[in-house]
Design an enzyme around this catalytic site. Structure first.
Site, PDB file in Angstrom:
ATOM      1  N   SER A 180       0.874  -1.236  -0.031  1.00 31.01           N
ATOM      2  CA  SER A 180      -0.011   0.025  -0.109  1.00 31.01           C
ATOM      3  C   SER A 180       0.866   1.192   0.052  1.00 31.01           C
ATOM      4  O   SER A 180       1.959   1.486  -0.896  1.00 31.01           O
ATOM      5  CB  SER A 180      -1.001   0.003   1.183  1.00 31.01           C
ATOM      6  OG  SER A 180      -2.008   0.701   1.203  1.00 31.01           O
ATOM      7  N   ASP A 387      -7.964  -5.283  -5.893  1.00 30.54           N
ATOM      8  CA  ASP A 387      -7.816  -4.206  -4.883  1.00 30.54           C
ATOM      9  C   ASP A 387      -8.192  -2.922  -5.981  1.00 30.54           C
ATOM     10  O   ASP A 387      -7.713  -2.739  -6.849  1.00 30.54           O
ATOM     11  CB  ASP A 387      -6.434  -4.253  -4.598  1.00 30.54           C
ATOM     12  CG  ASP A 387      -6.133  -2.691  -3.503  1.00 30.54           C
ATOM     13  OD1 ASP A 387      -7.104  -2.324  -2.907  1.00 30.54           O
ATOM     14  OD2 ASP A 387      -4.970  -2.466  -3.680  1.00 30.54           O
ATOM     15  N   HIS A 444      -6.190  -6.029  -1.698  1.00 29.21           N
ATOM     16  CA  HIS A 444      -4.830  -5.133  -1.131  1.00 29.21           C
ATOM     17  C   HIS A 444      -4.085  -5.993  -0.098  1.00 29.21           C
ATOM     18  O   HIS A 444      -2.825  -5.888  -0.249  1.00 29.21           O
ATOM     19  CB  HIS A 444      -5.454  -4.004  -0.282  1.00 29.21           C
ATOM     20  CG  HIS A 444      -4.750  -2.633  -0.032  1.00 29.21           C
ATOM     21  ND1 HIS A 444      -4.278  -2.057  -1.212  1.00 29.21           N
ATOM     22  CD2 HIS A 444      -4.244  -1.991   0.926  1.00 29.21           C
ATOM     23  CE1 HIS A 444      -3.573  -0.899  -0.803  1.00 29.21           C
ATOM     24  NE2 HIS A 444      -3.684  -1.104   0.692  1.00 29.21           N
TER      25      HIS A 444
END
Lengths: 466, 466
Positions: A180, A387, A444
Site C-alpha cells: 500500500s 484491490d 489489497h
C-alpha cells in the site's frame, strides 16, 4: 535529522552490545534479550521459533515498535525481511496478525498458527512506522513533522538499531517489503539503505504489494479499472472519454491532470465511488465489514489527496475493515507487557491524528537509485488484482515505465491448492532484476485473501525465481 | 415442424385432460398426477410444496424432460417461470440442483433445502432442452437437425404441453428465464410465444443471466475484459490495439471481424486463454474444479465457434466444473424412477454428441418482437460480473444497443447479507421495460455464487421493480 539519528544509534550500540546466551544457546545482546517474548496472551505455548518485541531507536526520542520473528527454517542463515504496512498511519501488526505473520489473531482474541507464514525461510521484522503509528512514538516536537522523508530516515535508523541489537543477522542479507503506502515507504527507504555504510553491502532487494508508486498512475488507472469492472456504466464512461481524452481516444486520457472541470468532476465521482460507494475499496468482491452505512461515513482519502497532498485521515479505521479484535488485543495490559511496549499508548490499527506530509509523487528514481547502487539487488512488485485502493493496472503501468529490459514475457503462474489441484495463481513478467506479479482474486491484503499463492510468490522471490 | 408440433400437443390435451384430486385437494389432470414426485432419493421427506417430473411433448417423438416445482408462496396465483440452462447441450438440472432450485444436491448425494430458492414466489419449470440434453429425447430423425429454430419451436410446444397438463397455471402468467446460451434460447422462444394463440396473452416477460445475446458483442467485449482483469499485459494489449483498432484508438477496435490476420491471431490467443488457459471461464476468481491439467485438455468452444458456427463439443463436462455428484445422482435407477424418466438414458450434465446448429447471431430482433407484441412484457438482463464465458461488458453493450429510453441511470443496488449488514449487490439501470443488472463478484452461475443477491434480484423482477 540525519546526524541526530546517527548519534542515537551509535549510543544504542554501546549500551546493547553486551552478549548473553539465551536458552537456544544463541548469543544475544542484552538489549535483544530484554526484548525477547517469553509469554503471549492468547497462546498457551510459545512457538518453536524465537520472537522479540520492543523498540528500535531512530533517535533519542523516536522509538519505533518492532516485532521480530525468527525464521522457522534456519534463522542463522536465512535473510532478514523488514515488513511495513501502509496508510500512511497504519500498523504493521496487521501484516503480522492478519496477513503473513506466523500467528493469526482470531475474532475471539485467541491465536492460531498460520501455515503460510512468511517467516518459514526468513527472519521477519514487523515494524510500526512512522512514529505515531501503533506503539511507535516520538516527542511532541518529533510529531510536528512526519513526512515521506522523515519516515524513510527514521526507518533506516531504526533498522540500523535493529542490527545493533541483533548484529549476527546483518550478514544474512536484508530485504525490505511492505504494501500500500509502503509503495512510497519502501523505495524511499531502500534509496537510503544503499547509501548507508552499515547497511548497503547487505541489501538484497525489496518486495512491494499493491503499492502506491505514483499518485498519477494510481488515479489514472483506477478509472479504467472502474469502467471495466462495472462500477460505472457505458454512459458514464462516454462522458469521461468525452471530457478527459484527446479526440475521444480511450488510450489518450488524462484522469489526473484534468484538462477541464467536467473531467475533474467525472473523475472525482468515480474515485469517490471506489472509496465511499459502499464497496470494500481493498477488495471489490468482498463484503464490506460492518456494512455500507458505517463505511459511507468515512473519508475519501485518495480523492482529496490529489488536491492537497497533506491530509489528516479522520476515519476511525480503514474502510470495510473489522479492527475490533486487533484493537482489543493490543490494548490489553498483559499484551503490552509481553511485547515490552509503552503501556500508556492506546493502540489503533490506523492512526487518526497523524499529521503526515506526502512529498513524493513517484518513486521511480528511488527504485532506480537502489538498483543502480547495489547491482545484485532485486525488486518484486506484486498486486492482488481486485484491490481498488492501489489497483494492479496502475502498478503495471509503473513497472513498465521503468523501461527495464524484459526478460520473461507476461505469463500465468501456478500453485497447488489446498485440495492438491494445480491452479492459476496469477500472472507475472520479469524485467531485468525487477518482476511484476499479480495474484488473481486477491485484494489489497494479498496474504489475507490468498495465503498459499502469496506464500509461494514470496518464497519464489527469496529463491531468486521472481 | 410447426404443424407437427401443434398436432402433438392437441392430442396430448385430450389424453391428459381427465381431472383428478391430489392430497392437497388440487384438481390435477391424469397426466399431471402421473408425473407427481412421491419419493426422492437423498430426501427423507418431500418438501411441503408439490413437485412433478416427467416428459413434455414437443411432438410425438420429441419428449422434453421437465421438473416442475410449485411455489412455496401461493402456487394458485404465483406466476409460472420456465428456466433453461444453456450450452447448447447443458441440462437445466444444474439450475435446479446447483443454482436456484429449492433442493441442492450435496457432494455425497444427499439433498439440502436451498433457503434462497426462486420458487419462493413462483412456480418454476426446469426443463431440459433441446432434445438430446439430459433425459430429453427424440427420434434418430429428430436428432439429425437441432438448431436455434427447432429448439425454440420445441420449447414452445413443450410449454404448451405443460399448460395442457397443468391448465390451471396458464392464467397465472408466464415468464421465461435462463442463462448462458439461453441468451439465444429465451429470446427466440419468447418471440414464438408471443405469436402463439394459447400462450401470448399470458406472457409476462423474461429474465436472462450472462446470456449469449450477440456472438459479436460477446467476443468484442471479452478482449477488453481480459485486458482490464490482468489476463494479458500492457505489451499484449499494445499489439491488439495496433492490429485491431483504427488509428490505435482503443475505442475503435474490431475484435470480431478481424481487420487482418495479426489481429485474428492476437484475439484468438486471448479467447483461448479465457477458455483453456487453466482459468475457470465461468468465474475468473474461482479455483478450477479438478485443477488445470484436466481443464487444459478441454476444447475451446467459443474461439472455434466464430470460425464455424456449427460445433460438436467433445469435452466430457463443462470446464472447471465438478459434475460428479450430479451425474452419479441422475444415473441412479431409483432417481430415474422417482422422476418418471426413461431409464435407458445415461444422463450427463452437458451433452457431448449434440449436433447443434447455431443460426442466430444476435437476438435483438427477437426481444424487440416480443416486447412489441405484448406491450406489458418486461425483460431483465442480468450478469455476474466475473464470468468470462458471457461477460457483463458484452451484455451491457447489447442492452445499450437496443436503444430503449433510459428511465433510471446506472446505480448500485444493495442487499442484506447473512450477517445482517447492508452490502452492495451490484449495479443496475432501467430502460423502458428492460433492465440491466450486474451481480458483483458472481460468475456465470449467478445464484450458485451469490444466492442472496440473486434471490433478491429475482424477487425484484417478479415484483416489477426491475
Amino acid at each position: 535529522m540525519k546526524l541526530f539519528a546517527f548519534a542515537a544509534s551509535a549510543s544504542a550500540f554501546v549500551a546493547n552490545n553486551v552478549v548473553e546466551m539465551d536458552h537456544h544457546s544463541k548469543k544475544l545482546t542484552t538489549a535483544a534479550n530484554a526484548d525477547k517474548i517469553t509469554t503471549l496472551p492468547g497462546l498457551d505455548n510459545l512457538p518453536d521459533f524465537d520472537m522479540y518485541s520492543g523498540y528500535l531507536s531512530a533517535s533519542e526520542t523516536k522509538k519505533l515498535h518492532y516485532w521480530f520473528v525468527e525464521s522457522q527454517g534456519n534463522p542463522a542463515t536465512d535473510p532478514v525481511v523488514l515488513w511495513l504496512n501502509g496508510g500512511p498511519g497504519c500498523s504493521s501488526m496487521e501484516g503480522f496478525f492478519a496477513e503473513h505473520g506466523p500467528l493469526h489473531l482470531n475474532d475471539d482474541e485467541t491465536i492460531s498458527m498460520n501455515p503460510w507464514a512468511w517467516n518459514m525461510n526468513a527472519n521477519m521484522i514487523y515494524m510500526e512506522a512512522p512514529i505515531g503509528v501503533g506503539f511507535s512514538k516520538g516527542s511532541a516536537d518529533d510529531m510536528k513533522i512526519i513526512s515521506d522523508d522523515t519516515t524513510s530516515s527514521d526507518n533506516r535508523d531504526a533498522l540500523k538499531d535493529f542490527f545493533t541489537k541483533f548484529p549476527q543477522y546483518l550478514a544474512n542479507g536484508l530485504y525490505v517489503s511492505g504494501e500500500s503506502y509502503a509503495g512510497i515507504y519502501v523505495p524511499t527507504l531502500i534509496a537510503k539503505i544503499v547509501d548507508d555504510d552499515m547497511l548497503s553491502a547487505h541489501f538484497k532487494g525489496a518486495a512491494i504489494g499493491n503499492g502506491l508508486y505514483s499518485w498519477e498512475k494510481n488515479q489514472q488507472s483506477i478509472i479504467y479499472f472502474a469502467k471495466y469492472h462495472g462500477l460505472i456504466s457505458t454512459a458514464n464512461w462516454s462522458s469521461l472519454v468525452k471530457n478527459c481524452c484527446t479526440n475521444g481516444d480511450e488510450s489518450k486520457c488524462d484522469f489526473f491532470n484534468y484538462p477541464n472541470d467536467s473531467c475533474k468532476s467525472d473523475v472525482e465521482t468515480v474515485v469517490n465511488l471506489t472509496w465511499s460507494g459502499g464497496l470494500d475499496v481493498y477488495n471489490l468482491y468482498a463484503e464490506c465489514a460492518g456494512g455500507i452505512s458505517k463505511q459511507k461515513t468515512m473519508d475519501n482519502i485518495l480523492s482529496k489527496s490529489n488536491l492537497n497532498m497533506s491530509f489528516t485521515p479522520r476515519y476511525d479505521g480503514p474502510p470495510c475493515t473489522d479492527d475490533n479484535a486487533l484493537e482489543t488485543y493490543f490494548n490489553t495490559a498483559a499484551v503490552k507487557s509481553a511485547l515490552h511496549v509503552d503501556p500508556s499508548i492506546e493502540w489503533v490499527l490506523c492512526a487518526e491524528d497523524l499529521n503526515y506530509q506526502t512529498t513524493v509523487q513517484d518513486v521511480s528514481q528511488y527504485i532506480e537509485h537502489a538498483m543502480n547502487t547495489v547491482p545484485d539487488s532485486r525488486i518484486m512488485l506484486y498486486a492482488g488484482d481486485v484491490d481498488m485502493a492501489c489497483n494492479f493496472l496502475g502498478g503495471e503501468m509503473f513497472a513498465d515505465a521503468l523501461n527495464l529490459p524484459l526478460e520473461e514475457k507476461y505469463s500465468e503462474w501456478t500453485y497447488i491448492a489446498e485440495d492438491k489441484t494445480k491452479q492459476v495463481g496469477g500472472w507475472y513478467k520479469k524485467f531485468h532484476r525487477l518482476s511484476w506479479v499479480t495474484i488473481k482474486g486477491a485484494g489489497h491484503m494479498v496474504p489475507t485473501d490468498k495465503p498459499i499463492p502469496a506464500y509461494d510468490m514470496f518464497q519464489a522471490f527469496l529463491n531468486g525465481d521472481l
